[in-house]
Design a protein around this motif. Structure first.
Motif, PDB file in Angstrom:
ATOM      1  N   VAL A  77       0.856  -1.184   0.000  1.00  0.00           N
ATOM      2  CA  VAL A  77       0.000   0.000   0.000  1.00  0.00           C
ATOM      3  C   VAL A  77       0.888   1.227   0.000  1.00  0.00           C
ATOM      4  N   ASP A  78       0.481   2.225  -0.777  1.00  0.00           N
ATOM      5  CA  ASP A  78       1.228   3.470  -0.828  1.00  0.00           C
ATOM      6  C   ASP A  78       0.263   4.584  -1.221  1.00  0.00           C
ATOM      7  N   VAL A  79       0.596   5.796  -0.867  1.00  0.00           N
ATOM      8  CA  VAL A  79      -0.155   6.958  -1.314  1.00  0.00           C
ATOM      9  C   VAL A  79       0.713   7.657  -2.348  1.00  0.00           C
ATOM     10  N   VAL A  80       0.175   7.793  -3.555  1.00  0.00           N
ATOM     11  CA  VAL A  80       0.883   8.422  -4.657  1.00  0.00           C
ATOM     12  C   VAL A  80       0.054   9.618  -5.090  1.00  0.00           C
ATOM     13  N   GLY A  81       0.567  10.819  -4.816  1.00  0.00           N
ATOM     14  CA  GLY A  81      -0.219  12.016  -5.112  1.00  0.00           C
ATOM     15  C   GLY A  81      -1.493  11.978  -4.298  1.00  0.00           C
TER      16      GLY A  81
END
Length: 144
Positions: A77-81
Motif C-alpha cells: 500500500v502506498d499513497v501516490v499524489g
C-alpha cells in the motif's frame, strides 16, 4: 516511500518487519495507518468517504485472494499524489470475473459482488500474471 509486506515463501526466512495481512481487517488497518501518515507528510487532503472506498477495495481484494486465489502472497500500500495504490497478490492464475447477480434459473447468487465493487471504486485496476505463478491486482483509489 512504499510499504511492502510478503509471506515467508516469497522472501525466504521470516523477517519480523515484513508480514502479509492474514485477515482483511489487518489489511484495512495497514491502509488506514499508511494513508493517515502519508496524507499528513505529503499535505494531501484525505476525504473520509474516499478513505472508506479504499478500505472497501482492500477488503474485497484480500477477501477474494483468500476465497478464490489460494491465499495472499504479497500485499503493498502506498499513497501516490492524491491516490491510494493497493496491490494484492495470490497463488491463482485465474483472472477475476464479474458474475451476474442472478443465476440461469433466476435465483439470486450469494456473493459475487466484490470484483464489480473494486472496478467501480478504483480509478484504475491492473491485473498482472506473476512469473512464478499467481497474479497481482493493483488498484488506484482517489483520496479526494
Amino acid at each position: 516511500m512504499r510499504e511492502t509486506h510478503r509471506t515467508e515463501s516469497a522472501i525466504g526466512p521470516s523477517d519480523p518487519h515484513r508480514t502479509v495481512p492474514c485477515r482483511p481487517a489487518d489489511a484495512r488497518r495497514r491502509v488506514r495507518c499508511v494513508v493517515a501518515e502519508r496524507c499528513e507528510v505529503q499535505h494531501v487532503h484525505c476525504d473520509t468517504d474516499s478513505v472508506d472506498d479504499a478500505l472497501l477495495v482492500v477488503s474485497e481484494l484480500t477477501t477474494n485472494a483468500m476465497l478464490h486465489g489460494g491465499g495472499i502472497t504479497d500485499f503493498s500500500v502506498d499513497v501516490v499524489g492524491g491516490e491510494v495504490r493497493v496491490s494484492v497478490s495470490d497463488r491463482s492464475d485465474d483472472l477475476p470475473v464479474a458474475l451476474s447477480p442472478v443465476d440461469a434459473q433466476g435465483r439470486f447468487r450469494v456473493g459475487g459482488r466484490g470484483w464489480p465493487i473494486v472496478c467501480r471504486l478504483a480509478h484504475d485496476v491492473h491485473v498482472a500474471c506473476l512469473p512464478c505463478g499467481g497474479k497481482r491486482i493493483t488498484a488506484l483509489v482517489p483520496l479526494t
